[in-house]
Design a protein around this motif. Sequence first.
Motif, PDB file in Angstrom:
ATOM      1  N   TRP A  79       0.807  -1.260   0.038  1.00  0.00           N
ATOM      2  CA  TRP A  79      -0.078  -0.001   0.160  1.00  0.00           C
ATOM      3  C   TRP A  79       0.893   1.292   0.008  1.00  0.00           C
ATOM      4  CZ3 TRP A  79      -0.051   4.122   3.431  1.00  0.00           C
ATOM      5  CH2 TRP A  79      -1.130   4.912   3.344  1.00  0.00           C
ATOM      6  N   ALA A  80       1.889   1.403   1.009  1.00  0.00           N
ATOM      7  CA  ALA A  80       2.771   2.514   1.135  1.00  0.00           C
ATOM      8  C   ALA A  80       3.544   2.730  -0.158  1.00  0.00           C
ATOM      9  CB  ALA A  80       3.919   2.146   2.055  1.00  0.00           C
ATOM     10  N   SER A  81       3.921   1.650  -0.873  1.00  0.00           N
ATOM     11  CA  SER A  81       4.475   1.803  -2.414  1.00  0.00           C
ATOM     12  C   SER A  81       3.943   2.563  -3.274  1.00  0.00           C
ATOM     13  CB  SER A  81       5.199   0.406  -2.761  1.00  0.00           C
ATOM     14  OG  SER A  81       5.931  -0.282  -1.979  1.00  0.00           O
ATOM     15  N   ASP A  82       2.541   2.063  -3.374  1.00  0.00           N
ATOM     16  CA  ASP A  82       1.629   2.555  -4.648  1.00  0.00           C
ATOM     17  C   ASP A  82       0.971   3.749  -4.063  1.00  0.00           C
ATOM     18  OD1 ASP A  82       2.113   0.310  -5.880  1.00  0.00           O
ATOM     19  OD2 ASP A  82       0.382  -0.929  -5.180  1.00  0.00           O
ATOM     20  N   TYR A  83       0.873   4.060  -2.788  1.00  0.00           N
ATOM     21  CA  TYR A  83      -0.087   5.273  -2.527  1.00  0.00           C
ATOM     22  C   TYR A  83       0.805   6.637  -2.901  1.00  0.00           C
ATOM     23  CZ  TYR A  83      -3.033   8.532   0.085  1.00  0.00           C
ATOM     24  OH  TYR A  83      -3.743   9.785   0.278  1.00  0.00           O
ATOM     25  N   ILE A  84      -0.174   7.477  -3.495  1.00  0.00           N
ATOM     26  CA  ILE A  84       0.358   8.787  -3.816  1.00  0.00           C
ATOM     27  C   ILE A  84      -0.617   9.860  -3.309  1.00  0.00           C
ATOM     28  CG2 ILE A  84       0.778  10.565  -5.903  1.00  0.00           C
ATOM     29  CD1 ILE A  84       1.376   8.060  -7.448  1.00  0.00           C
ATOM     30  N   ILE A  85      -0.226  10.835  -2.530  1.00  0.00           N
ATOM     31  CA  ILE A  85      -0.904  11.771  -2.016  1.00  0.00           C
ATOM     32  C   ILE A  85      -1.712  12.693  -2.924  1.00  0.00           C
ATOM     33  CG2 ILE A  85       0.815  13.644  -1.576  1.00  0.00           C
ATOM     34  CD1 ILE A  85      -0.515  14.163   1.371  1.00  0.00           C
ATOM     35  N   GLN A  86      -2.964  12.915  -2.807  1.00  0.00           N
ATOM     36  CA  GLN A  86      -3.656  13.745  -3.608  1.00  0.00           C
ATOM     37  C   GLN A  86      -3.520  15.217  -3.470  1.00  0.00           C
ATOM     38  OE1 GLN A  86      -5.092  12.197  -6.402  1.00  0.00           O
ATOM     39  NE2 GLN A  86      -4.261  10.409  -5.544  1.00  0.00           N
ATOM     40  N   PRO A  87      -3.651  15.979  -4.421  1.00  0.00           N
ATOM     41  CA  PRO A  87      -3.646  17.611  -4.065  1.00  0.00           C
ATOM     42  C   PRO A  87      -4.847  17.897  -3.347  1.00  0.00           C
ATOM     43  CG  PRO A  87      -3.337  16.976  -6.353  1.00  0.00           C
ATOM     44  CD  PRO A  87      -3.684  15.733  -5.937  1.00  0.00           C
ATOM     45  N   ASN A  88      -4.608  18.776  -2.249  1.00  0.00           N
ATOM     46  CA  ASN A  88      -5.811  19.297  -1.569  1.00  0.00           C
ATOM     47  C   ASN A  88      -6.742  20.105  -2.693  1.00  0.00           C
ATOM     48  OD1 ASN A  88      -4.965  18.468   1.033  1.00  0.00           O
ATOM     49  ND2 ASN A  88      -3.520  20.039   0.991  1.00  0.00           N
ATOM     50  N   LYS A  89      -8.045  19.665  -2.229  1.00  0.00           N
ATOM     51  CA  LYS A  89      -8.950  20.616  -2.876  1.00  0.00           C
ATOM     52  C   LYS A  89      -9.140  21.808  -2.319  1.00  0.00           C
ATOM     53  CE  LYS A  89     -11.791  16.080  -3.872  1.00  0.00           C
ATOM     54  NZ  LYS A  89     -12.892  15.545  -3.799  1.00  0.00           N
ATOM     55  N   PRO A  90      -9.652  22.752  -3.257  1.00  0.00           N
ATOM     56  CA  PRO A  90      -9.910  24.082  -2.736  1.00  0.00           C
ATOM     57  C   PRO A  90     -10.835  24.101  -1.699  1.00  0.00           C
ATOM     58  CG  PRO A  90      -9.834  23.960  -5.148  1.00  0.00           C
ATOM     59  CD  PRO A  90     -10.097  22.639  -4.771  1.00  0.00           C
ATOM     60  N   SER A  91     -10.601  24.947  -0.641  1.00  0.00           N
ATOM     61  CA  SER A  91     -11.259  24.701   0.521  1.00  0.00           C
ATOM     62  C   SER A  91     -12.492  25.654   0.796  1.00  0.00           C
ATOM     63  CB  SER A  91     -10.509  25.190   1.933  1.00  0.00           C
ATOM     64  OG  SER A  91     -10.071  26.498   1.794  1.00  0.00           O
ATOM     65  N   SER A  92     -12.639  26.501  -0.380  1.00  0.00           N
ATOM     66  CA  SER A  92     -13.675  27.410  -0.329  1.00  0.00           C
ATOM     67  C   SER A  92     -13.920  27.792  -2.151  1.00  0.00           C
ATOM     68  CB  SER A  92     -13.488  28.716   0.468  1.00  0.00           C
ATOM     69  OG  SER A  92     -12.268  29.312  -0.214  1.00  0.00           O
ATOM     70  N   ALA A  93     -15.422  28.745  -1.955  1.00  0.00           N
ATOM     71  CA  ALA A  93     -15.611  29.142  -3.365  1.00  0.00           C
ATOM     72  C   ALA A  93     -14.745  30.275  -3.813  1.00  0.00           C
ATOM     73  CB  ALA A  93     -17.245  29.732  -3.245  1.00  0.00           C
ATOM     74  N   THR A  94     -14.203  30.893  -2.798  1.00  0.00           N
ATOM     75  CA  THR A  94     -13.153  31.859  -3.092  1.00  0.00           C
ATOM     76  C   THR A  94     -11.881  31.122  -3.814  1.00  0.00           C
ATOM     77  OG1 THR A  94     -13.793  33.294  -1.247  1.00  0.00           O
ATOM     78  CG2 THR A  94     -11.730  33.826  -2.390  1.00  0.00           C
ATOM     79  N   ASP A  95     -11.396  30.071  -3.239  1.00  0.00           N
ATOM     80  CA  ASP A  95     -10.170  29.400  -3.706  1.00  0.00           C
ATOM     81  C   ASP A  95     -10.519  28.930  -5.342  1.00  0.00           C
ATOM     82  OD1 ASP A  95      -8.707  29.650  -1.594  1.00  0.00           O
ATOM     83  OD2 ASP A  95      -9.406  28.062  -0.831  1.00  0.00           O
ATOM     84  N   LEU A  96     -11.770  28.433  -5.292  1.00  0.00           N
ATOM     85  CA  LEU A  96     -12.229  27.886  -6.654  1.00  0.00           C
ATOM     86  C   LEU A  96     -12.164  29.163  -7.589  1.00  0.00           C
ATOM     87  CD1 LEU A  96     -15.176  25.458  -5.826  1.00  0.00           C
ATOM     88  CD2 LEU A  96     -12.957  24.783  -7.147  1.00  0.00           C
ATOM     89  N   PHE A  97     -12.922  30.111  -7.392  1.00  0.00           N
ATOM     90  CA  PHE A  97     -12.803  31.301  -8.159  1.00  0.00           C
ATOM     91  C   PHE A  97     -11.567  31.760  -8.544  1.00  0.00           C
ATOM     92  CE2 PHE A  97     -12.880  35.850  -9.041  1.00  0.00           C
ATOM     93  CZ  PHE A  97     -13.796  35.840  -9.937  1.00  0.00           C
TER      94      PHE A  97
END
Length: 241
Positions: free
Chosen positions: A112-130
């Motif tokens: 599991w550790a060999s294969d796992y790649i951390i996913q980028p954090n999703k935007p935490s707010s509408a402001t970040d998305l904008f």
Amino acid sequence: MQIVKFNNVELEVLEYEKTWALSDRQVAQGFGVSQEAIRQQRTKGATEYVEGVHFYYKNMYNDGKGGLSDTPVDLSGGAQTPQKMTFWTKKGVVTLGFKLRETPQTIAFRDWASDYIIQPNKPSSATDLFYQSALALKEQEQRIAQIEQERRDDHKELAKVKHNINRLMTNEQYMTIIAYANLKGIPAKSYNSSALGRKAKKLSNELGLPMGAVIDPRYGRVGTYAIEVLELIFKDIKRVG
């Protein structure tokens, strides 16, 4: 931080530089061994585990909810005493997996550790998305502007080439075999235009002189050559007058 489940254990995966890390306790839970077994691996295998590569230390604080925080939490009880904790990087966890006694769980967690790649954090707010959308739109506009500029440059270059071709075809210093012969009063029966055309082409290439062409209603595309080339190939032909 990302929560990932492995064998019903919720792992708190932390970002560390360009990879990820797990606490000593959670690494032990993942491998199904004691935390002391993990600690002994680090202390006894000092030459195999490098701080900053396989593991690192970090001060953590009680968050008042039974968990830990990497920053002090105001619990209205005065200054908090940090707890120095050990965290293992992905490389460290995989290395541990080869050093511990192999069991189905240690093998599974190592894989599991060999294969796992951390996913980028999703935007935490509408402001970040904008904001991210605005950045993407700006990059797209810049790319479109760049493409349009490249097209304009290509059109300019093409126009320049066409201009040079037209100038070459209409330049008085360039003539067809027949036009030069007529200008100089050389009778058509005294030369073979096809043979002279081949000579003119060969001589033009040798002298590094460009050649052009005109469209003749009878013969189609007819080559034009520099006057100096034509003079050389006609020098042995008798002129009239």
